[in-house]
Structures are given as C-alpha cells and as structure tokens.
Design an enzyme around this catalytic site. Structure first.
Site, PDB file in Angstrom:
ATOM      1  CG  ASN A  55      42.039  39.292  43.557  1.00 30.95           C
ATOM      2  OD1 ASN A  55      41.726  40.198  41.980  1.00 30.95           O
ATOM      3  ND2 ASN A  55      41.112  39.008  44.175  1.00 30.95           N
ATOM      4  CG  MET A  91      35.924  44.821  37.809  1.00 34.97           C
ATOM      5  SD  MET A  91      36.996  44.635  38.954  1.00 34.97           S
ATOM      6  CE  MET A  91      35.581  45.836  40.059  1.00 34.97           C
ATOM      7  N   GLY A 110      42.793  50.851  35.048  1.00 35.87           N
ATOM      8  CA  GLY A 110      44.703  50.261  34.887  1.00 35.87           C
ATOM      9  C   GLY A 110      45.526  51.199  35.275  1.00 35.87           C
ATOM     10  CB  SER A 111      45.598  53.973  38.309  1.00 35.67           C
ATOM     11  OG  SER A 111      44.818  52.470  39.087  1.00 35.67           O
ATOM     12  CG  ASN A 112      45.922  48.937  41.627  1.00 30.48           C
ATOM     13  OD1 ASN A 112      46.792  48.863  42.170  1.00 30.48           O
ATOM     14  ND2 ASN A 112      45.194  49.508  41.314  1.00 30.48           N
ATOM     15  CB  ILE A 114      33.365  34.654  38.693  1.00 30.36           C
ATOM     16  CG1 ILE A 114      32.727  36.315  39.340  1.00 30.36           C
ATOM     17  CG2 ILE A 114      33.973  33.936  39.602  1.00 30.36           C
ATOM     18  CD1 ILE A 114      33.004  36.860  40.960  1.00 30.36           C
ATOM     19  CD  GLU A 124      44.013  49.157  44.859  1.00 35.77           C
ATOM     20  OE1 GLU A 124      42.473  48.371  45.436  1.00 35.77           O
ATOM     21  OE2 GLU A 124      43.425  49.814  43.881  1.00 35.77           O
ATOM     22  CG  HIS A 146      39.093  42.600  47.958  1.00 31.75           C
ATOM     23  ND1 HIS A 146      38.752  42.928  46.480  1.00 31.75           N
ATOM     24  CD2 HIS A 146      38.873  42.856  48.678  1.00 31.75           C
ATOM     25  CE1 HIS A 146      37.745  42.952  46.942  1.00 31.75           C
ATOM     26  NE2 HIS A 146      37.442  42.704  48.119  1.00 31.75           N
ATOM     27  CB  VAL A 198      34.599  36.169  45.453  1.00 29.48           C
ATOM     28  CG1 VAL A 198      35.051  37.523  45.359  1.00 29.48           C
ATOM     29  CG2 VAL A 198      34.374  35.112  43.868  1.00 29.48           C
TER      30      VAL A 198
END
Ligand code: GAR
Length: 180
Positions: free
Chosen positions: A99, A82, A14-16, A84, A168, A101, A135
């Site tokens: 999202n 994480m 959860g750093s983002n 789908i 990020e 990535h 994806v």
C-alpha cells in the site's frame, strides 16, 4: 523486464497508477482493478492498452482472489484504493500486498493524512508498506520525507499536497526499480 504479474488497485485519479503504466514494459503483465466505475485510472489504463476490471459495490473478495489467481498475479499494489481490505484477503496475499500512504507512518494513519500533518505543522511524507489486517500498519518497504517540519509551516496546503504527490510518484518508481 521482471517476470512479475502485477495488479494495481485504484479508486480515483490514478496518478500513481500512471507511474506503473509508464513502466508497463517492466512487468510481464499489469491488471488494473478499480472500486469505482468512474475512476480516471480506468481511462489511464485503457490509454495504455492495459486491461482493467471494475469491482461491484459489494466486493466479493473470494471471487476477486480467484480472478487474481487465474491471472497468475504475483503482487498487488494499492495505489489510492479507498476500500478496507478484509483480513481474510490480506492473509491470502501476505507478503505480496503493498500500500501507498501519504504520511510518514506510523504518523497520520487513515484519511486526510496530508491535511492533518499540515495543520499540525508536522513533516509530511510518503510510505510504501506491506498490508496487514490493521489499517496503515505493516512493515515499511520504502519511506521518504516530502516536506520537512521546518518547511511545512511556511507552505500552504496546496503546495504541500503537490510536493507530496510528486514524492509518491518518485517512491512508486523506486519500488518498481527495486523489483529487479
Ligand atoms: C495518494 O495520495 C495515495 O497515497 C492515497 O490516495 C492518493 C491517490 O492518488 N492513498 C491513501 O490515502 C490510502 N490510505 P492517485 O489516485 O492520484 O494515485
């Protein structure tokens, strides 16, 4: 402050998510949804007094959709989520589902993207994109290089991962800033 009610989906560290939490005044509301009851992201949410919800192992996507609607959620941001997301859910949130990535998409879709780019001696970067059924596809909203192809060959993986995570956090901040 924007008038946006944002849901942030996480699965782990959860750093983002932390970047969103640090900016919580920018939102009308934040709601954290985790696929994992042990996710450190849940502690981060609680430290900021932000409500969170843990999904069951077998996610009921229709129930989740209804819960999001009942909270008047405008946008969803997948920040290290994480699981789908099924096409039926993606369709309902078309244009409102984002999202993060850790690669310069369309390169290195899927898992262990940083590791694979580093092993190949390719540039490593970060992308925020719209989510579509396939994806790590979907229109790119923001993208930036974290480590160039020239630099990556002289860096160990740990340093590349660290640089990519820092990038990020910058890109998430830029995404928040452009909501206004
Ligand atoms: C981030 O590197 C994010 O890009 C990645 O998971 C990490 C979560 O870190 N997401 C994916 O790989 C999705 N395909 P965080 O929990 O510290 O924010």
């Amino acid at each position: 402050m924007s008038s946006i009610n944002l849901a942030v989906f996480v699965s782990g560290h959860g750093s983002n998510l932390e970047v969103f939490l640090q900016n919580k005044q920018q939102f009308q509301s934040l709601w954290v949804v985790s696929s994992n009851a042990e996710a450190h992201g849940l502690t981060r949410a609680s430290n900021h007094g932000v409500e969170s919800h843990v999904l069951p192992k077998n996610i009921d996507w229709q129930a989740l959709h209804e819960a999001l609607e009942s909270r008047n959620i405008d946008k969803i941001f997948l920040a290290g989520f994480m699981k789908i997301v099924p096409a039926s859910f993606v369709e309902k949130w078309h244009g409102r589902l984002f999202n993060l990535h850790p690669s310069l998409l369309p390169n290195y879709k899927g898992l262990r993207a940083i590791e694979r780019a580093h092993a190949d001696g390719e540039a490593v970067g970060v992308t925020i994109h719209h989510v579509v059924a396939a994806v790590d596809a979907g229109d790119i909203v923001l993208q930036d290089c974290a480590v160039s192809k020239e630099a990556v060959v002289n860096m160990d993986l740990e340093a590349v991962i660290e640089r990519t995570h820092a990038k990020e956090h910058e890109l998430v901040q830029a995404w928040i800033d452009q909501l206004h």
